[in-house]
Scaffold this active site. Structure first.
Site, PDB file in Angstrom:
ATOM      1  N   LEU A   1       0.830  -1.212   0.000  1.00  0.00           N
ATOM      2  CA  LEU A   1       0.000   0.000   0.000  1.00  0.00           C
ATOM      3  C   LEU A   1       0.860   1.255   0.000  1.00  0.00           C
ATOM      4  O   LEU A   1       1.987   1.248   0.477  1.00  0.00           O
ATOM      5  CB  LEU A   1      -0.962   0.008   1.193  1.00  0.00           C
ATOM      6  CG  LEU A   1      -0.433   0.098   2.630  1.00  0.00           C
ATOM      7  CD1 LEU A   1       0.061   1.460   3.009  1.00  0.00           C
ATOM      8  CD2 LEU A   1      -1.511  -0.339   3.586  1.00  0.00           C
TER       9      LEU A   1
ATOM     10  N   LEU B   1       8.643   7.921 -13.060  1.00  0.00           N
ATOM     11  CA  LEU B   1       9.725   8.510 -13.855  1.00  0.00           C
ATOM     12  C   LEU B   1       9.769  10.028 -13.655  1.00  0.00           C
ATOM     13  O   LEU B   1      10.314  10.743 -14.487  1.00  0.00           O
ATOM     14  CB  LEU B   1       9.537   8.182 -15.344  1.00  0.00           C
ATOM     15  CG  LEU B   1       9.865   6.746 -15.761  1.00  0.00           C
ATOM     16  CD1 LEU B   1       9.601   6.536 -17.243  1.00  0.00           C
ATOM     17  CD2 LEU B   1      11.317   6.368 -15.436  1.00  0.00           C
TER      18      LEU B   1
ATOM     19  N   GLY C   1      11.608   9.827  -0.608  1.00  0.00           N
ATOM     20  CA  GLY C   1      11.867   9.770   0.833  1.00  0.00           C
ATOM     21  C   GLY C   1      10.879   8.785   1.408  1.00  0.00           C
ATOM     22  O   GLY C   1      10.426   7.869   0.708  1.00  0.00           O
TER      23      GLY C   1
ATOM     24  N   CYS D   1       9.877   3.784   3.604  1.00  0.00           N
ATOM     25  CA  CYS D   1      10.109   2.472   2.993  1.00  0.00           C
ATOM     26  C   CYS D   1      11.277   2.409   2.015  1.00  0.00           C
ATOM     27  O   CYS D   1      12.130   1.527   2.151  1.00  0.00           O
ATOM     28  CB  CYS D   1       8.839   2.008   2.286  1.00  0.00           C
ATOM     29  SG  CYS D   1       7.544   1.628   3.474  1.00  0.00           S
TER      30      CYS D   1
HETATM   31  P1  NAD Z   1       4.218   2.413  12.145  1.00  0.00           P
HETATM   32  O1  NAD Z   1       5.444   2.827  12.857  1.00  0.00           O
HETATM   33  O2  NAD Z   1       3.279   3.427  11.596  1.00  0.00           O
HETATM   34  O3  NAD Z   1       3.344   1.450  13.107  1.00  0.00           O
HETATM   35  C1  NAD Z   1       3.865   0.428  13.889  1.00  0.00           C
HETATM   36  C2  NAD Z   1       2.970   0.242  15.097  1.00  0.00           C
HETATM   37  O4  NAD Z   1       3.382  -0.938  15.807  1.00  0.00           O
HETATM   38  C3  NAD Z   1       3.021   1.377  16.109  1.00  0.00           C
HETATM   39  O5  NAD Z   1       1.707   1.806  16.413  1.00  0.00           O
HETATM   40  C4  NAD Z   1       3.679   0.757  17.350  1.00  0.00           C
HETATM   41  O6  NAD Z   1       3.223   1.307  18.569  1.00  0.00           O
HETATM   42  C5  NAD Z   1       3.258  -0.690  17.205  1.00  0.00           C
HETATM   43  N1  NAD Z   1       4.094  -1.662  17.931  1.00  0.00           N
HETATM   44  C6  NAD Z   1       5.433  -1.723  18.046  1.00  0.00           C
HETATM   45  N2  NAD Z   1       5.795  -2.800  18.778  1.00  0.00           N
HETATM   46  C7  NAD Z   1       4.665  -3.445  19.129  1.00  0.00           C
HETATM   47  C8  NAD Z   1       4.381  -4.623  19.865  1.00  0.00           C
HETATM   48  N3  NAD Z   1       5.360  -5.372  20.383  1.00  0.00           N
HETATM   49  N4  NAD Z   1       3.103  -4.995  20.050  1.00  0.00           N
HETATM   50  C9  NAD Z   1       2.107  -4.245  19.517  1.00  0.00           C
HETATM   51  N5  NAD Z   1       2.303  -3.116  18.794  1.00  0.00           N
HETATM   52  C10 NAD Z   1       3.569  -2.722  18.600  1.00  0.00           C
HETATM   53  O7  NAD Z   1       4.710   1.426  10.990  1.00  0.00           O
HETATM   54  P2  NAD Z   1       4.083   1.234   9.520  1.00  0.00           P
HETATM   55  O8  NAD Z   1       4.407   2.400   8.659  1.00  0.00           O
HETATM   56  O9  NAD Z   1       2.670   0.788   9.654  1.00  0.00           O
HETATM   57  O10 NAD Z   1       4.980   0.025   9.001  1.00  0.00           O
HETATM   58  C11 NAD Z   1       4.836  -1.288   9.517  1.00  0.00           C
HETATM   59  C12 NAD Z   1       5.638  -2.239   8.636  1.00  0.00           C
HETATM   60  O11 NAD Z   1       5.066  -2.269   7.317  1.00  0.00           O
HETATM   61  C13 NAD Z   1       7.090  -1.827   8.423  1.00  0.00           C
HETATM   62  O12 NAD Z   1       7.878  -2.990   8.362  1.00  0.00           O
HETATM   63  C14 NAD Z   1       7.076  -1.141   7.091  1.00  0.00           C
HETATM   64  O13 NAD Z   1       8.322  -1.210   6.432  1.00  0.00           O
HETATM   65  C15 NAD Z   1       6.029  -1.921   6.344  1.00  0.00           C
HETATM   66  N6  NAD Z   1       5.352  -1.166   5.282  1.00  0.00           N
HETATM   67  C16 NAD Z   1       4.977   0.124   5.484  1.00  0.00           C
HETATM   68  C17 NAD Z   1       4.318   0.831   4.476  1.00  0.00           C
HETATM   69  C18 NAD Z   1       3.927   2.270   4.659  1.00  0.00           C
HETATM   70  O14 NAD Z   1       3.581   2.899   3.669  1.00  0.00           O
HETATM   71  N7  NAD Z   1       3.952   2.807   5.867  1.00  0.00           N
HETATM   72  C19 NAD Z   1       4.010   0.187   3.265  1.00  0.00           C
HETATM   73  C20 NAD Z   1       4.362  -1.140   3.093  1.00  0.00           C
HETATM   74  C21 NAD Z   1       5.050  -1.813   4.114  1.00  0.00           C
END
Ligand code: NAD
Length: 466
Positions: free
Chosen positions: A153, A274, A281, A284
């Site tokens: 996403l 492109l 930035g 990810c």
């Molecule tokens: P984020 O930092 O917005 O959210 C992570 C959440 O996890 C936080 O609310 C935090 O409090 C919680 N958390 C941490 N440790 C925890 C635990 N032990 N138990 C319960 N909750 C806990 O992160 P995000 O942007 O949602 O990204 C999550 C993952 O998905 C990452 O690996 C990221 O690389 C990947 N990802 C993100 C996106 C994006 O656009 N943000 C897109 C694709 C993949």
């Protein structure tokens, strides 16, 4: 199906809300009590268009998710347990897996037999095996499966991307998990739901026509983990490629927008990603490309394309400073306005945002920096209390008496600006540095700006000959 989601950030909360909307029973766990308290009342802790409405709509169907900080309540609920916690980069570029490790320990304590534990977080290759080992070690009698389900996403269009994805990728250790995940995703694969109109994007009709069925790619866990890293690395590389060509355009006097239009119409290349400019930035791209570099290095392999992708990208931020110096010579004492702080439009996310590096560099050189962003200013103030910029709520106030305006984030609001009004309230050099090439150079020059793009010739109106 009963689903647990661990982590209610961008990925976890969108996933949980969309599954609840599709009729699944969802329980969400987070360690952040404030976030969970707000979510119980339907308050969304991030800026993601329409997520509040979609979450609210699940009340009417009785599927409003359980939000809790109690691991037992959340984890024992799930036949499938999604891990969606952050995997931020460590200073050496490797992802920090401490949150993932904590999740594995909690899951080992509370999961029921036959649970499928799914990594939705972006994790290094081999993390599926590692999570399996951690859980098995902590609870040797638990019967469970591990799977990978990388997330693609985009913040800002996260609901659309979740409901109408280009593909769903799963990596499993066998048929049990594969069959169960195919069942879980069936409403999405078959597109058997009717989403409210606010979930659509303008191109929805075409997208929907093209996507009567969503490709479901089932593979092994390691390949699924590699798919995520290589997809992000490829996208990052495409933008860096455009930027490298833009810099050559600057040298030879070609226009990068024309050049990329020309190459993007080749179906083997494709027009997306492109756009030359200040570069990518966000949370990810940088993290994932660096992580893939680290993985390759563990095997003593030198991933030159990936390193170049990052080098080209981060140099673009300095290029903004260089271009301003070329025009204004001395930046000390100059008043510069930045349009946009978020790393891209439609989000309040400031992780690895170019605006922060650009603002810091300008301040270091003695410029006075004022900033505006339609959404991300409160986040920026909170997260960067030492950043010595002036925040201005109104964009026309922002540009008053400024020597240069730098477009950093291509929000629609900035595309719609009344440039004549901007020009007439500026001072001195009246430079418009279009960091995303969204304005028309000739038009900007006609108004009177000294227009500078990224990979397109600088333009200014020539005084009439007498
Ligand atoms: P984020 O930092 O917005 O959210 C992570 C959440 O996890 C936080 O609310 C935090 O409090 C919680 N958390 C941490 N440790 C925890 C635990 N032990 N138990 C319960 N909750 C806990 O992160 P995000 O942007 O949602 O990204 C999550 C993952 O998905 C990452 O690996 C990221 O690389 C990947 N990802 C993100 C996106 C994006 O656009 N943000 C897109 C694709 C993949």
């Amino acid at each position: 199906m009963k689903i647990s989601v661990i982590g209610t950030g961008y990925v976890g909360l969108v996933t949980a809300t969309c599954f609840a909307f599709l009729g699944h029973d969802v329980a969400c766990l987070d360690i952040d009590e404030k976030k969970i308290e707000g979510l119980k009342n339907g308050e969304i802790p991030i800026y993601e268009p329409n997520l509040d409405k979609l979450l609210e709509s699940t009340k009417a169907t009785g599927k409003f998710p359980i939000f809790t900080t109690d691991p037992e309540e959340a984890i024992s609920h799930g036949e499938v347990i999604f891990i969606a916690v952050g995997t931020p980069p460590k200073p050496n570029g490797e992802p920090d897996l401490k949150y993932l490790e904590a999740c594995a320990e909690t899951i080992a304590k509370h999961a029921k037999d036959d649970a499928i534990i799914i990594n939705k977080s972006t994790v290094p290759v081999g993390s599926g095996n590692w999570v399996y080992m951690l859980i098995e070690h902590a609870n040797p009698t638990l019967l469970f499966h591990v799977a990978s389900n990388p997330e693609f996403l985009r913040e800002g269009s996260a609901i659309f991307d979740t409901l109408y994805p280009d593909r769903i990728v799963i990596g499993t250790d066998g048929d049990f998990a594969k069959t169960k995940l195919a069942e879980l995703y069936r409403p999405l694969i078959e597109q058997e739901f009717k989403a409210p109109e606010y979930c659509h994007r303008p191109e929805f009709i075409e997208a929907k026509a093209a996507k009567s069925k969503i490709p479901f790619i089932a593979t092994d866990i390691t390949s699924a983990e590699m798919i995520k890293y290589s997809a992000n690395s490829f996208l990052a590389m495409k933008i860096s490629f455009a930027n490298q060509v833009a810099n050559i355009c600057d040298l030879v006097g070609a226009d990068i927008v024309e050049v990329m239009n020309g190459i993007g119409s080749d179906s083997r290349i494709g027009a997306k990603f492109l756009n030359a400019g200040i570069g990518w930035g966000g949370s990810c791209f940088g993290k994932d490309v660096h992580a893939l570099i680290k993985i390759a290095e563990e095997y003593d392999y030198k991933p030159d394309l990936l390193t170049a992708t990052c080098d080209v990208n981060y140099r673009q931020r300095n290029l903004v400073i260089k271009k301003l110096q070329e025009q204004m010579k001395i930046l000390k004492g100059k008043r510069i306005a930045l349009l946009g702080l978020a790393f891209k439009p439609n989000t309040d996310d400031l992780r690895d945002a170019p605006a922060l590096d650009i603002a810091s560099a300008l301040i270091k050189l003695g410029a006075s920096v004022s900033v505006h962003d339609p959404i991300a200013m409160p986040n920026c103030k909170k997260q960067n209390p030492d950043l010595a910029v002036t925040y201005v709520d109104d964009v026309y106030e922002l540009v008053k008496n400024k020597d240069a305006v730098v477009l950093v984030t291509e929000w629609q609001d900035y595309r719609d600006l009344d440039l004549e009004k901007v020009y007439s309230s500026m001072n001195g050099n009246k430079i418009l540095l279009d960091g995303r090439n969204i304005y028309t150079p000739d038009e900007a020059a006609r108004i009177g700006f000294k227009y500078i793009g990224m990979g397109r010739e600088a333009k200014e109106s020539k005084p009439a000959l007498v």
